[in-house]
Scaffold this motif. Structure first.
Motif, short mmCIF file in Angstrom:
data_model
loop_
_atom_site.label_atom_id
_atom_site.label_comp_id
_atom_site.label_asym_id
_atom_site.label_seq_id
_atom_site.Cartn_x
_atom_site.Cartn_y
_atom_site.Cartn_z
N UNK A 103 -48.07 77.07 22.68
CA UNK A 103 -48.11 78.56 22.22
C UNK A 103 -48.80 77.93 20.89
N UNK A 104 -48.53 77.20 20.27
CA UNK A 104 -49.57 77.29 18.52
C UNK A 104 -50.78 77.64 19.14
N UNK A 105 -51.84 78.21 19.37
CA UNK A 105 -52.56 78.28 19.92
C UNK A 105 -52.95 79.30 19.66
N UNK A 106 -54.25 79.69 18.83
CA UNK A 106 -54.60 80.94 18.36
C UNK A 106 -55.70 81.13 19.18
N UNK A 107 -56.77 80.68 19.69
CA UNK A 107 -57.64 80.69 20.29
C UNK A 107 -57.11 80.79 21.99
N UNK A 108 -58.51 81.58 22.72
CA UNK A 108 -58.02 81.88 24.01
C UNK A 108 -59.76 81.79 25.00
N UNK A 109 -59.36 81.21 25.93
CA UNK A 109 -59.66 81.22 26.86
C UNK A 109 -61.22 81.44 27.17
N UNK A 110 -63.01 81.16 27.33
CA UNK A 110 -64.29 82.45 27.35
C UNK A 110 -63.88 82.63 28.89
N UNK A 111 -63.99 81.46 29.68
CA UNK A 111 -63.96 81.92 31.12
C UNK A 111 -63.44 83.34 31.99
N UNK A 112 -62.74 84.16 31.15
CA UNK A 112 -62.99 85.38 32.16
C UNK A 112 -64.26 86.15 31.02
N UNK A 113 -64.32 85.94 30.14
CA UNK A 113 -66.05 86.50 29.85
C UNK A 113 -67.38 85.42 30.33
N UNK A 114 -66.94 84.58 30.57
CA UNK A 114 -68.33 84.04 31.82
C UNK A 114 -68.50 84.33 32.87
N UNK A 115 -67.08 84.79 33.69
CA UNK A 115 -66.94 85.53 35.47
C UNK A 115 -67.80 86.60 34.62
N UNK A 116 -67.57 88.01 34.09
CA UNK A 116 -67.89 88.91 34.22
C UNK A 116 -68.28 90.08 33.12
N UNK A 117 -67.97 89.38 31.54
CA UNK A 117 -67.81 89.78 30.78
C UNK A 117 -66.67 90.21 30.39
N UNK A 118 -65.36 90.20 30.41
CA UNK A 118 -63.99 90.19 30.57
C UNK A 118 -64.08 90.00 29.06
N UNK A 119 -63.45 91.15 27.82
CA UNK A 119 -63.44 90.94 26.72
C UNK A 119 -61.89 90.08 26.70
N UNK A 120 -61.91 89.35 25.62
CA UNK A 120 -60.75 87.83 25.28
C UNK A 120 -60.30 88.30 23.73
N UNK A 121 -60.84 88.89 23.01
CA UNK A 121 -60.41 89.80 21.69
C UNK A 121 -61.22 91.05 21.47
N UNK A 122 -60.56 91.13 20.51
CA UNK A 122 -61.14 92.59 19.56
C UNK A 122 -61.52 92.14 18.16
N UNK A 123 -61.07 91.45 18.24
CA UNK A 123 -61.78 90.98 16.42
C UNK A 123 -61.58 89.14 16.56
N UNK A 124 -62.81 88.85 15.79
CA UNK A 124 -62.58 87.58 14.96
C UNK A 124 -62.50 87.41 13.65
N UNK A 125 -61.59 86.24 13.27
CA UNK A 125 -61.53 86.12 11.40
C UNK A 125 -62.34 85.12 11.19
N UNK A 126 -63.21 84.89 10.00
CA UNK A 126 -63.87 83.83 9.92
C UNK A 126 -64.11 83.70 7.70
N UNK A 127 -63.77 82.64 7.45
CA UNK A 127 -64.17 81.98 6.47
C UNK A 127 -64.52 80.54 5.80
N UNK A 128 -64.19 80.92 4.63
CA UNK A 128 -63.70 79.32 4.35
C UNK A 128 -62.83 79.33 2.99
#
Length: 588
Positions: A333-358
């Motif tokens: 439950x602590x994980x924020x990431x999502x498996x990308x296998x749905x994206x691999x199968x048929x390009x189903x989105x798994x997120x609507x934003x990506x966060x990044x920085x240092x």
């Protein structure tokens, strides 16, 4: 899983690169699905690896450091589920203070010595420095690298080669076994861009050339076009060496038809700026497309997608949950990431934003088209607080002075009931000096024209707030960024227009020699020479503070003009003031 370090997507033929010899990356794209919208998350090296293990962002709560006692670790979770995990790597940061808890999460591991400044071979006498080098900061890593290279004269001895050898050995030893994860992790093409004659000649480089241009400082670019082209050629040569290593793995897949029952994932932690936007490196500037928008290739025989492109947005924080999914395991439950296998199968989105920085730098968000780079709201870039139970930096422990200000903070939502130490942190540079920027990658792929669109900025701030709240970002981050911890953003929270001048100033070229008299101390005296006299040391310490002595130790052989691209404290106005203070008065 094949992980390269500092792999710039724009240098790969499957992503449109021209003039790069990388036939095996093209071959890889024919056997896998290519992901077009992959973003890194927490920067740089070890923060990215903490994300791979935990499926959570690192950079909002702490700087470079080890896995924490409360952290999930995907390799360990797989091991506990009966999947044998093995790491082969030449990435020396795993064995420093700030990375010492990662490799032990695998069932077994192998490490190959000699990359960058790896504290490998012991020479008391200083090595002979290169006669001509563009590098200004010559720290202990620089010295050690000169020593290490003396033992890497043959490509077979190179740690990249030996790492891939070990990976292939593991595959051969365990060819009849099931349920294993092999992580082949190559430090290359991270700088220094050290390769061999066969790769250098692909780009017109003369292996006998005495110039040393394979290790750019992280700084503003002030080199001429020939030098810039040469550094990019050095990077390209090392990338071609990486391509050879990739080819050896693809050969094994072909020879044993591993395509039938073996998943292959090829990725990187981040890219690298090679003069684009007037910068070298990473960390000290905005996180532009070249160093945060990364390549990703995935083959899963249960899906069978080959030679195809996937457009949906994914990022590094998703890779750990993807590995769990491949083996039929669930994320915590602590994980924020999502498996990308749905994206691999048929390009189903798994997120609507990506966060990044240092840590302590810009906090950035993208929806795959628009990229919002938010600086601190004030020049103090504060408050900035570390939250950790593992108080180590990259290669040293926190000092007693740092720990003297530590306080015990109640558990965070992801620390499994454990309190943490909270204390003031330190940033690399000050994002306020660089300003906030907003870009549309559809119409401005090269990020040359920042947008001043209040409505759009508010929408991107909403995405950023959603990401910060999902990550349980500490109050200090909201205060530093000038954002509300609760409730919606309003026009008072806009920064792009207010900080546009700072952003445009950040693009200006460093001061040039033509701006000073030929006899100016700014051009003719080294920093070490100036610091050796009271008349010189005074103005320099006034301008640079404690950094004056640090720079003198690391780059004392350089002039102030040569150092200006490395330090914003040596801006044009400051250099001219120092010039006036140090130059003798004109005679009548």
């Amino acid at each position: 899983m094949l992980l390269f370090d500092s792999l710039n997507r724009r240098f790969l033929p499957p992503y449109g690169a021209q003039g790069i010899h990388a036939p095996n990356f093209s071959r890889l794209a024919e056997h896998t699905a290519r992901f077009a919208t992959t973003y890194a998350g927490s920067m740089p090296c070890m923060p990215a690896r903490r994300e791979l293990h935990t499926g959570r962002y690192n950079f909002l709560h702490r700087s470079w450091g080890p896995l924490e006692p409360f952290d999930d670790s995907v390799p360990q979770m797989l091991s506990e589920a009966g999947v044998y995990t093995h790491l082969v790597t030449d990435h020396q940061h795993y064995w420093e203070d700030g990375g010492a808890t990662y490799h032990n999460r695998f069932d077994s591991y192998e490490f190959f010595r000699g990359q960058e400044g790896d504290a490998w071979k012991g020479h008391v006498a200083d090595p002979e420095p290169p006669a001509r080098s563009t590098r200004r900061i010559r720290h202990g890593l620089w010295r050690q690298d000169l020593i290490n290279r003396q033992y890497l004269t043959e490509q077979a001895d190179h740690p990249q080669t030996r790492t891939v050898d070990a990976g292939l050995e593991f595959m051969a030893t365990n060819r009849d076994e099931q349920d294993w994860l092999l992580q082949i992790e190559c430090f290359d093409p991270h700088e220094p861009f050290f390769s061999y004659a066969e790769h250098q000649r692909l780009y017109g480089l003369d292996p006998e050339d005495e110039r040393r241009t394979d290790w750019p400082d992280y700084k503003k670019a002030d080199e001429d076009e020939e030098t810039t082209a040469r550094v990019r050629a050095e990077y390209s040569a090392l990338l071609s060496m990486c391509d050879d290593s990739l080819g050896r793995i693809l050969d094994r897949f072909d020879e044993e038809n591993l395509w039938e029952d073996t998943v292959l994932l090829v990725c990187t932690d981040h890219g690298f700026l090679l003069g684009e936007h007037g910068w070298w490196g990473k960390n000290v500037q905005h996180w532009y497309d070249e160093n945060i928008h990364t390549p990703l290739f995935l083959w899963d025989p249960r899906d069978g997608s080959v030679g195809q492109t996937r457009e949906a947005l994914v990022q590094t924080v998703d890779l750990g949950p993807t590995l769990l999914d491949i083996f039929g395991q669930q994320p915590t439950d602590r994980m924020q990431g999502r498996s990308i296998l749905p994206v691999l199968r048929d390009d189903t989105p798994v997120r609507d934003h990506a966060l990044f920085g240092t840590f302590g730098g810009h906090v950035n968000v993208t929806d795959g088209r628009y990229v919002y780079m938010r600086a601190s709201a004030g020049p103090e870039n504060a408050p900035l607080l570390e939250h950790t139970l593992m108080p180590t930096h990259m290669n040293q422990r926190f000092s007693p002075e740092e720990l003297a200000e530590a306080e015990l903070h109640p558990p965070l939502s992801f620390t499994q009931g454990a309190p943490v130490l909270r204390m003031p942190g330190r940033a690399v540079g000050n994002p306020y000096e660089l300003g906030t920027a907003l870009f549309d990658l559809d119409t401005d792929r090269e990020q040359q024209t920042p947008l001043l669109d209040d409505e759009l900025e508010l929408r991107m701030i909403d995405l950023l707030l959603a990401a910060l709240r999902e990550a349980d970002a500490p109050l200090s981050q909201y205060l530093r960024l000038g954002l509300p911890q609760h409730g919606p953003a309003t026009e008072e929270h806009l920064l792009a227009r207010r900080q546009h001048g700072a952003y445009m100033t950040s693009l200006e070229a460093p001061p040039s020699a033509q701006e000073f008299d030929a006899s100016s101390p700014v051009l003719t005296c080294t920093l070490r020479e100036l610091m050796a006299t009271p008349d010189g040391a005074g103005p320099l310490r006034s301008a640079l503070g404690p950094a004056a002595d640090t720079l003198a130790a690391l780059a004392g052989a350089s002039t102030l003009l040569q150092l200006a691209p490395l330090s914003r404290a040596l801006d044009r106005e400051t250099l001219h003031r120092i010039d006036r203070e140090l130059s003798p008065p004109a005679t009548v």
